[in-house]
Design a protein around this motif. Structure first.
Motif, short mmCIF file in Angstrom:
data_model
loop_
_atom_site.label_atom_id
_atom_site.label_comp_id
_atom_site.label_asym_id
_atom_site.label_seq_id
_atom_site.Cartn_x
_atom_site.Cartn_y
_atom_site.Cartn_z
N PHE A 89 0.69 -1.12 -0.06
CA PHE A 89 -0.09 0.05 0.08
C PHE A 89 0.83 1.39 -0.05
N GLU A 90 0.37 2.31 -0.33
CA GLU A 90 1.08 3.75 -0.52
C GLU A 90 0.84 4.47 0.93
N HIS A 91 2.18 5.05 1.20
CA HIS A 91 2.12 5.68 2.57
C HIS A 91 1.07 6.82 2.52
N ASP A 92 0.83 7.27 1.30
CA ASP A 92 -0.20 8.35 1.17
C ASP A 92 -1.81 7.91 1.74
N GLN A 93 -2.17 6.61 1.70
CA GLN A 93 -3.23 6.16 2.21
C GLN A 93 -3.19 6.18 3.85
N ILE A 94 -2.05 6.56 4.28
CA ILE A 94 -1.88 6.68 5.71
C ILE A 94 -1.88 8.32 6.19
N ILE A 95 -1.10 8.94 5.44
CA ILE A 95 -1.01 10.25 5.70
C ILE A 95 -2.31 10.92 5.73
N GLY A 96 -2.57 11.62 6.80
CA GLY A 96 -3.98 12.27 6.90
C GLY A 96 -4.95 11.39 7.68
N GLU A 97 -4.72 10.32 8.00
CA GLU A 97 -5.70 9.50 8.54
C GLU A 97 -5.49 9.48 10.24
N SER A 98 -6.45 9.10 10.97
CA SER A 98 -6.36 9.11 12.35
C SER A 98 -5.83 7.95 12.87
N GLU A 99 -5.03 8.16 14.16
CA GLU A 99 -4.71 6.70 14.60
C GLU A 99 -5.92 5.77 14.80
N GLY A 100 -5.45 4.49 14.64
CA GLY A 100 -6.55 3.67 14.77
C GLY A 100 -7.11 3.18 13.67
N SER A 101 -6.79 3.85 12.44
CA SER A 101 -7.14 3.52 11.12
C SER A 101 -6.67 2.18 10.64
N VAL A 102 -7.44 1.62 9.78
CA VAL A 102 -7.16 0.17 9.02
C VAL A 102 -6.97 0.46 7.76
N ILE A 103 -5.87 -0.04 7.19
CA ILE A 103 -5.07 0.16 5.74
C ILE A 103 -5.04 -1.16 5.24
N ARG A 104 -5.41 -1.17 3.92
CA ARG A 104 -5.58 -2.73 3.12
C ARG A 104 -4.73 -2.53 2.06
N THR A 105 -3.84 -3.41 2.01
CA THR A 105 -2.90 -3.75 0.97
C THR A 105 -3.61 -4.12 -0.34
N THR A 106 -2.97 -4.11 -1.42
CA THR A 106 -3.41 -4.48 -2.97
C THR A 106 -3.97 -5.83 -2.91
N SER A 107 -3.56 -6.61 -1.95
CA SER A 107 -4.39 -8.06 -2.01
C SER A 107 -5.30 -8.30 -0.76
N GLY A 108 -5.66 -7.06 -0.40
CA GLY A 108 -6.82 -7.00 0.72
C GLY A 108 -6.68 -7.53 2.06
N ILE A 109 -5.15 -7.60 2.63
CA ILE A 109 -4.55 -7.85 3.77
C ILE A 109 -4.63 -6.45 4.87
N GLU A 110 -5.42 -6.58 5.88
CA GLU A 110 -5.45 -5.27 6.68
C GLU A 110 -4.37 -5.09 7.62
N TYR A 111 -4.01 -3.78 7.90
CA TYR A 111 -2.96 -3.58 8.93
C TYR A 111 -3.64 -2.49 9.68
N LEU A 112 -3.59 -2.64 11.05
CA LEU A 112 -3.90 -1.56 11.78
C LEU A 112 -2.98 -0.60 12.16
N ALA A 113 -3.04 0.67 12.00
CA ALA A 113 -2.07 1.60 11.92
C ALA A 113 -2.02 2.45 13.27
N LEU A 114 -1.08 2.66 14.21
CA LEU A 114 -0.86 3.29 15.31
C LEU A 114 0.51 3.73 15.62
N ARG A 115 0.65 5.08 16.33
CA ARG A 115 1.81 5.43 16.44
C ARG A 115 2.41 4.66 17.53
N PRO A 116 3.77 4.16 17.40
CA PRO A 116 4.12 3.16 18.36
C PRO A 116 4.38 3.96 19.78
#
Length: 337
Positions: free
Chosen positions: A39-66
């Motif tokens: 997935f592109e970093h631009d898909q995360i930039i501007g989103e809130s913490e706790g968002s879910v990002i999907r790869t091109t094959s549909g795998i979901e990743y939870l995004a949080l600041r460490p």
């Protein structure tokens, strides 16, 4: 920098469906690749913490600041790090307070340094001393990556504690001293000179041999209170419906902590009622090495690679820092928590 939507330059912790962690630094136009899509970093930039990002094959990743504990376990490292369970004990049991004047010796990769900086705050003072310049570079890079730049309360010196400490601290002006080194008993004189009456000395050692030697030398010195020692072990729990039980794996022994406090000048420590007989342990004046204590040595090749990872690369001329763009695509897979 730890609030609001994700921004370019933020570090983001990604958790996949199996609980594995990946840490990346966001950059416009960059992408995160796995063997199951990207997935592109631009898909995360501007989103809130706790968002879910999907790869091109549909795998979901939870995004949080460490969290700091996550970062210390996934950051580039040369020397072994002080685990969060021990760093928390050091901050609490040594009473590292906002505004405290603290000396740290044995910086390693900077894990404990970040916990100490969090505790002393911008108004405190932490002076870290490291013998190896390459380890100091790695620690500096890790600390600045986490805080987004140099911390206003932090100074880092290279050299031996016994040589550097008298130059950076007036006698009786230091509130706390934290030592993570092979032979801390060699520096008890310098520490006693720097500590204010009532100040705390806390040491992190790996073996019972070190622990015994340090405790006896503290007692023989006469300027410290009776030392106390302990270790911590952390066992997680499996939580799945009614299947609630201890996990099969745990974070067991990592090191021992020993604390003592500085007596007032001219006052002798109370005599201990029960003393072990002489010869309870062998005393040797030989220099201790990491190999003597069973620690694995760090290769020069690995240290050079980690220095590049944290933006403290070395070329034929000197130390050169990598640009944020060069670091942006880097990622580190966290150790098994």
């Amino acid at each position: 920098m730890r609030r609001g939507p994700f921004r370019a330059g933020d570090r983001v912790q990604l958790t996949d469906p199996r609980g594995r962690l990946h840490t990346i630094t966001l950059a416009e136009g960059a992408s995160f690749h796995t063997h199951r899509g990207y997935f592109e970093h631009d898909q995360i930039i501007g989103e809130s913490e706790g968002s879910v990002i999907r790869t091109t094959s549909g795998i979901e990743y939870l995004a949080l600041r460490p969290l700091l504990s996550d970062y210390t376990l996934s950051m580039p490292r040369g020397a072994a790090v002080v685990y969060p369970k021990d760093a928390g004990q050091i901050v609490a049991m040594a009473d590292i307070f906002p505004g405290a004047r603290v000396i740290e010796a044995g910086v390693g990769s900077g894990a404990l340094t970040m916990s100490l900086l969090r505790a002393v705050g911008d108004g405190g003072s932490l002076h870290s001393i490291e013998r190896r310049e390459d380890f100091a570079d790695i620690a500096r890079g890790n600390v600045e990556l986490f805080f987004g730049g140099p911390h206003p309360a932090w100074e880092l010196s290279i050299g031996d504690l016994s040589d550097v400490l008298p130059e950076v601290a007036e006698p009786g002006t230091i509130d706390r001293v934290v030592l993570d080194m092979l032979a801390p008993w060699e520096n008890l004189e310098a520490v006693a000179q720097a500590l204010a009456p009532g100040g705390v000395l806390i040491c992190y050692v790996a073996t019972t041999t070190q622990l015994s030697r340090l405790a006896e030398d503290l007692r023989d010195d006469g300027r410290y209170t009776e030392p106390e020692a302990w270790e911590t072990m952390v066992r997680g729990w499996h939580l799945e419906g009614l299947a609630v039980r201890p996990q099969h794996r745990m974070v067991g022994h990592t090191g021992f902590l020993i604390t003592t406090r500085r007596m007032a000048d001219g006052i002798d420590a109370p005599v201990r009622r029960r003393r072990p007989s002489k010869g309870s342990y062998p005393v040797t004046e030989e220099e201790w090495s990491a190999e003597d204590l069973g620690e694995r040595s760090v290769s020069d090749k690995k240290v050079r690679r980690v220095r590049r990872d944290v933006g403290q690369a070395v070329d034929n001329i000197g130390v050169t820092g990598s640009s944020p763009e060069a670091l942006a695509g880097s990622e580190a897979v966290a150790d098994d928590l």
